[in-house]
Structures are given as structure tokens and as C-alpha cells.
Write a protein that holds these residues in place. Sequence first.
Motif, mmCIF file in Angstrom:
data_model
loop_
_atom_site.group_PDB
_atom_site.id
_atom_site.type_symbol
_atom_site.label_atom_id
_atom_site.label_comp_id
_atom_site.label_asym_id
_atom_site.label_seq_id
_atom_site.Cartn_x
_atom_site.Cartn_y
_atom_site.Cartn_z
ATOM 1 N N UNK A 201 0.596 -1.449 0.181
ATOM 2 C CA UNK A 201 0.371 0.354 0.259
ATOM 3 C C UNK A 201 0.759 0.725 -0.521
ATOM 4 N N UNK A 202 0.475 2.402 -1.248
ATOM 5 C CA UNK A 202 1.057 3.052 -0.948
ATOM 6 C C UNK A 202 1.477 4.497 0.276
ATOM 7 N N UNK A 203 0.350 3.873 1.527
ATOM 8 C CA UNK A 203 0.563 5.313 1.582
ATOM 9 C C UNK A 203 0.622 4.782 2.507
ATOM 10 N N UNK A 204 1.029 6.375 3.466
ATOM 11 C CA UNK A 204 1.509 6.412 4.821
ATOM 12 C C UNK A 204 3.695 6.529 3.543
ATOM 13 N N UNK A 205 3.587 6.527 2.893
ATOM 14 C CA UNK A 205 5.111 6.464 1.763
ATOM 15 C C UNK A 205 5.161 5.109 2.250
ATOM 16 N N UNK A 206 4.819 4.389 1.802
ATOM 17 C CA UNK A 206 4.446 2.589 1.382
ATOM 18 C C UNK A 206 5.481 2.452 3.307
ATOM 19 N N UNK A 207 4.882 2.494 4.021
ATOM 20 C CA UNK A 207 4.519 2.655 5.506
ATOM 21 C C UNK A 207 5.033 0.755 5.103
ATOM 22 N N UNK A 208 3.900 -0.296 5.213
ATOM 23 C CA UNK A 208 3.983 -1.024 5.524
ATOM 24 C C UNK A 208 5.079 -2.033 4.530
ATOM 25 N N UNK A 209 5.004 -2.063 3.211
ATOM 26 C CA UNK A 209 6.228 -2.419 2.355
ATOM 27 C C UNK A 209 7.834 -2.237 2.892
ATOM 28 N N UNK A 210 7.981 -0.401 3.601
ATOM 29 C CA UNK A 210 8.824 -0.440 4.733
ATOM 30 C C UNK A 210 9.755 -1.119 4.957
ATOM 31 N N UNK A 240 13.789 6.491 -7.081
ATOM 32 C CA UNK A 240 12.719 7.949 -6.067
ATOM 33 C C UNK A 240 13.138 8.068 -4.926
ATOM 34 N N UNK A 241 13.726 7.506 -3.755
ATOM 35 C CA UNK A 241 13.781 7.806 -2.697
ATOM 36 C C UNK A 241 15.127 8.396 -2.595
ATOM 37 N N UNK A 242 16.320 8.313 -3.466
ATOM 38 C CA UNK A 242 17.694 8.287 -3.862
ATOM 39 C C UNK A 242 17.455 10.267 -4.437
#
Length: 329
Positions: A201-210, A240-242
Amino acid sequence: STELKNRKTQKAVSQMSQGLIRRLTVLSQYEEALVKINATAAERLTALKAKPQASIQRDMLSICNDPFTVAQQLTHIELERLSYIGPEEFVQAFVRKDPLDNDKSCFSDHKKASNLEAYVEWFNRLSYLVATEICMPVKKKHRARVIEFFIDVARECFNIGNFNSLMAIISGMNMSPVSRLKKTWSKVKTAKFDILEHQMDPSSNFYNYRTALRGATQRSITANSSREKIVIPFFSLLIKDIYFLNEGCANRLQNGHINFEKFWELAKQVSEFMTWKKVECPFEKDRKILQYLLTAPAFNEDALYLASYESEGPENNMEKDRWKSLRCV
């Protein structure tokens, strides 16, 4: 003595040169292989368009119906392509000409970040391949089976630590030509897919993935086996982060000093990536599956919509108009 030092220096330079030549040779061979793979994929797509019925029986499930094996082969492709991306490509991808520098040729001399681009293209190919595989079958039951199969492949990718393939598969399933197949989706048990979507899920800057990525990274650090070392990040987000770290933070502080914190963070992210890309894939290669994944026809968006409308007819005037225009092309 000076002579001994010179000999040692010459030997070191010679070894470095040989290493560089080997590396460049391997890179050249890889780039040639990519060209061949892309050409084969293009030929197969052309052949499919010329005789749609001839190729319709050949799909992923007929090649391999075991999700774990397919996830393993996807991991092979990911790790191979990652291995060719050098840290310099990140620099080349984001390098900006210093506005105070009058040398206008600054950017043009930089080598294109071709391996990085090829890796991003692989993500797109996998997404479109998944969508193609779902939209192609004539029967609703078969389409539903293909969706469930790829959900299982995605889940296995997650378990392996292959987040890039996982995200590509989810992206393919979320494409409009696939998501509009309501009758097909009604036949699918979507609970597993919902869990995977939640993870990415992309919400909260992909919190779950991170969070999952941190877990996989931790597992990798303490790994006892090569399987546990695998961490393949969702690459577009890493880029994107970099990019935002590079663009969003000044190179120099207000007092004119170098912003070491920025460069330390950049180095940390790229170093972490360098560790991940060095992992050797522990799974056995299956040439047939690899060949299919790399060269099987993958439709573009228009062809996907056309296949989608032929699977489940247009539902409104906008879809009807689009279908008509696509059939006229």
C-alpha cells in the motif's frame, strides 16, 4: 627499494586493468544478450498479432503451474539484472550540471545509465506480461485461474524477499484492462491478494512495505543460508528515495561547508543496494520458464484493452467508443 615498489605498483595496475577489462567484457555480453532477448520478445508479439489463435494455448500455466518455481525464476532474473547495475549509474541518473559551471558539455559526456533503465523496463515488462496473461484467455474460469496463480506467485515473491517482482505483479493486476473484468474477479478468492496489496500500500510513504523491507534486510544480515540473504527492493521506490534525497537536500550547508549528512545517507542507501545485488541466486535455473518470462508476448495498453473488451464486453458508452476505435486500428 624504489624498483621493488615500482614492480608492485605495475602489478597492481595490471591486475586492476585486467579486472576492468573482464568487467567491461561481461557488461558488453550482458547488453548484447538484452538486445537479443528484446528482439525475440518483439518477434513473438508480432507473430501473435498476425495469428492470435495460433499462440493462444501457450501461456504461463502451460509452461509451469507451480507458483513457487515461477517466483524462483523471477528472482533469478531480478538478481541477474541487479548485478549489472553499478553504483556509478545512480550518480549518472541524477547528476545535475552545476549552474555556476559554464561547461555546457557537462551532461552530454555521461554514459547513459543503461543497465538501470533496463531493470526498470523489466519491471514494466513483467507488469504488462501479467496483464496479458490474464486478459488473453477466452474463458472466464481460465482467467480467474490465471489471476489466482499470479496472486500465489506474488505471495511466494514476498516470502523470498523479491519485492520488485511482487510489485510488478500487483501493478499488472491493477491495470484498468484487468481490474475492469468484474465477472472474472467475482470468481477469484481475493483474500490473499488483499493482504499483498496491503503490504504494498503506497499510503504513509509505503510504510507497510518499508517495514517488510526492514524485516527482510534484518533477516539477510543474520542469514544462515543464501535463501535468507535475498533482498530485492521495489526498485522504482528506491530510485525515488535516492532522487529526492539528492534533490531535496543541498550539497552545501549555509556556512558553505559540505553537507556530509546528505552524502552519508546517499552512500548508506547505495551501499545497502550494493550488498543486496551481490547475493547469488540459490535456486535452480529453469531455462524454459526463464525464456518464457523474458520473451513471451506482452501487450501494450491498447492491445490489453482490446483483449479485455473481447473477454468481457464494454459496460458503458465510453468503453463502447474506445472498443470501436481500437477495433478500427
